[in-house]
Every structure is written in structure tokens, then in C-alpha cells.
Design an enzyme around this catalytic site. Structure first.
Site, mmCIF file in Angstrom:
data_model
loop_
_atom_site.group_PDB
_atom_site.id
_atom_site.type_symbol
_atom_site.label_atom_id
_atom_site.label_comp_id
_atom_site.label_asym_id
_atom_site.label_seq_id
_atom_site.Cartn_x
_atom_site.Cartn_y
_atom_site.Cartn_z
ATOM 1 N N GLY A 6 0.764 -1.251 0.000
ATOM 2 C CA GLY A 6 0.000 0.000 0.000
ATOM 3 C C GLY A 6 0.791 1.295 0.000
ATOM 4 C CG ASP A 38 -1.324 1.984 2.996
ATOM 5 O OD1 ASP A 38 -1.123 1.604 4.173
ATOM 6 O OD2 ASP A 38 -1.835 1.233 2.140
ATOM 7 C CG ASP A 62 -9.338 0.182 9.606
ATOM 8 O OD1 ASP A 62 -9.977 0.814 10.465
ATOM 9 O OD2 ASP A 62 -9.871 -0.655 8.849
ATOM 10 C CE LYS A 89 -10.148 3.056 6.588
ATOM 11 N NZ LYS A 89 -10.893 1.873 6.160
ATOM 12 C CG PHE A 103 -12.419 -0.139 1.773
ATOM 13 C CD1 PHE A 103 -11.782 -0.877 2.769
ATOM 14 C CD2 PHE A 103 -11.947 -0.217 0.478
ATOM 15 C CE1 PHE A 103 -10.684 -1.674 2.467
ATOM 16 C CE2 PHE A 103 -10.853 -1.019 0.171
ATOM 17 C CZ PHE A 103 -10.223 -1.750 1.160
ATOM 18 C CB VAL A 104 -10.106 5.421 1.106
ATOM 19 C CG1 VAL A 104 -11.138 6.294 1.786
ATOM 20 C CG2 VAL A 104 -9.008 5.028 2.091
ATOM 21 C CG ASP A 149 -5.297 -3.218 -2.348
ATOM 22 O OD1 ASP A 149 -4.964 -2.777 -1.225
ATOM 23 O OD2 ASP A 149 -5.620 -4.404 -2.536
ATOM 24 N NE ARG A 156 -1.756 -2.584 -4.592
ATOM 25 C CZ ARG A 156 -1.922 -2.801 -3.282
ATOM 26 N NH1 ARG A 156 -1.925 -1.779 -2.446
ATOM 27 N NH2 ARG A 156 -2.096 -4.022 -2.815
#
Ligand code: IMP
Ligand code: MG
Length: 185
Positions: free
Chosen positions: A52, A108, A111, A139, A160-161, A167, A173
């Protein structure tokens, strides 16, 4: 998923740009400047977390105008799902020895916090001189374990991004900005 299908999802009205290319550029510049100030004369080593963070890490690295090095570590926790399994696996260790180095882990997104806490324990065990974390996105609402990030790009809602390295099932990506993925696509 074909290229046409991914394009259709991103163009659908429910998928929206969360962070634009210009905002990302500005933030990367700011983080690079801050890190360069904090680490002048220390030759830090950035450890990018694959896959990521490879794009963020490459941009951040170029925004740090002091002597510094880069290496990569690869872990997996999600498989192709949107939710974390909580189980973190090491897929590739760094090649560089981190003992007595000033290490900056480049993520990246954070969470649940499982990944960064796994990395903290793993890298701490190699006895670095110092250990800090930078993450483009966090997040906060997703936190399942306590964690600390030293340099934060953007705090984002619990959605969700994708894009800018992030990805969904290995796709998206290569998008230049960060999108909230339309989960109904
Ligand atoms: P954590 O262990 O739950 O903190 O998850 C961190 C990792 O999960 C990140 O490095 C990403 O690879 C992935 N991840 C978490 N949220 C997202 C997201 O919204 N989009 C894409 N990947 C994500
Ligand atoms: Mg990751």
C-alpha cells in the site's frame, strides 16, 4: 476485475474523491519538510510497508531533503477483504539491518492498528536507535488496539478508500487521488 469494470466503479456517482491530488502533494511536502527538520544529521531509514505505501513512500522520500535511506517490509492482514482479520503475517523482511538506526515506518493507512503495533514490536526487537511512524491516512474510529502515529497526513472517516497506492482486491492503486469506494458496486 477488468480495467473497464474498475473505471465504471470509480465513475459511478457513489464513488467520491476524498482527497485530491493537490491536497496530497501539499501534505507530502509538509511531512517531508517536518521529517527533514527533525532528522537533520541523523540519516534516517524509511521503511515502506508494502504494498500500500509504495507510492506515498516514493513521494515522501523525495520530499525529504537530507541524507536518508529507504527499504521495504511486506506484511499482509486483509487478504482481499475490506475488514481486517486481525492476524498479521510477515511476507518480506527488510534487507537493511535496523540496529542503531533511526527508523521511520511509512504506512499508507492505519485502521485497526494491528499492523502498526505488529511492526512496532517486530522492529523494536532489532534495537533501532529510534523508531517513529508516519501514515498518510488514519481512520481513528477503526482503532481496535492503542497505537501511536508520530506524523499523520489526514484523519479520515471510517470508510473504505482506494487510490494513491491503496487497493481493493489489488485494484485502484494507480489512481492519483484518494476515493471513497462505493461499496455497493
Ligand atoms: P490495520 O492493521 O487494520 O490498521 O490495517 C492497515 C492496513 O490495512 C493498511 O496498511 C492497508 O493496507 C489496509 N487498509 C486499511 N483500511 C483500508 C482502506 O480503507 N483501503 C485500503 N486498504 C486499507
Ligand atoms: Mg498497508
Amino acid at each position: 476485475m477488468s480495467f473497464e469494470e474498475t473505471t465504471k466503479i470509480i465513475n459511478s456517482k457513489e464513488s467520491q474523491v476524498l482527497i485530491s491530488e493537490a491536497e496530497i502533494k501539499e501534505k507530502v511536502k509538509e511531512l517531508g519538510k517536518k521529517i527533514a527538520e527533525d532528522y537533520r544529521g541523523k540519516c534516517p531509514i524509511l521503511v515502506g510497508v508494502l504494498n500500500g505505501s509504495f507510492i506515498f513512500c516514493a513521494d515522501l522520500f523525495r520530499a525529504i531533503d537530507i541524507d536518508c535511506e529507504v527499504d521495504f517490509i511486506k506484511i499482509s492482514s486483509y487478504g482481499d477483504a475490506m475488514e481486517t482479520s486481525g492476524e498479521v503475517k510477515l511476507l518480506k523482511d527488510t534487507d537493511a539491518h535496523l540496529r542503531d538506526r533511526h527508523v521511520i515506518v511509512v504506512e499508507d493507512i492505519v485502521d485497526s492498528g494491528y499492523s502498526v503495533e505488529y511492526l512496532r514490536k517486530k522492529i523494536q526487537a532489532t534495537h533501532p536507535k529510534s523508531l517513529k511512524f508516519v501514515s498518510l491516512l488514519i481512520k481513528e474510529e477503526g482503532a481496535q488496539v492503542p497505537y501511536h502515529i508520530d506524523y499523520i497526513g489526514f484523519k479520515i472517516p471510517n470508510r473504505f478508500v482506494v487510490g494513491y497506492g491503496l487497493d481493493y482486491a489489488q485494484k485502484f492503486r494507480n489512481l492519483p487521488q484518494v476515493y471513497v469506494l462505493n461499496e455497493n458496486s
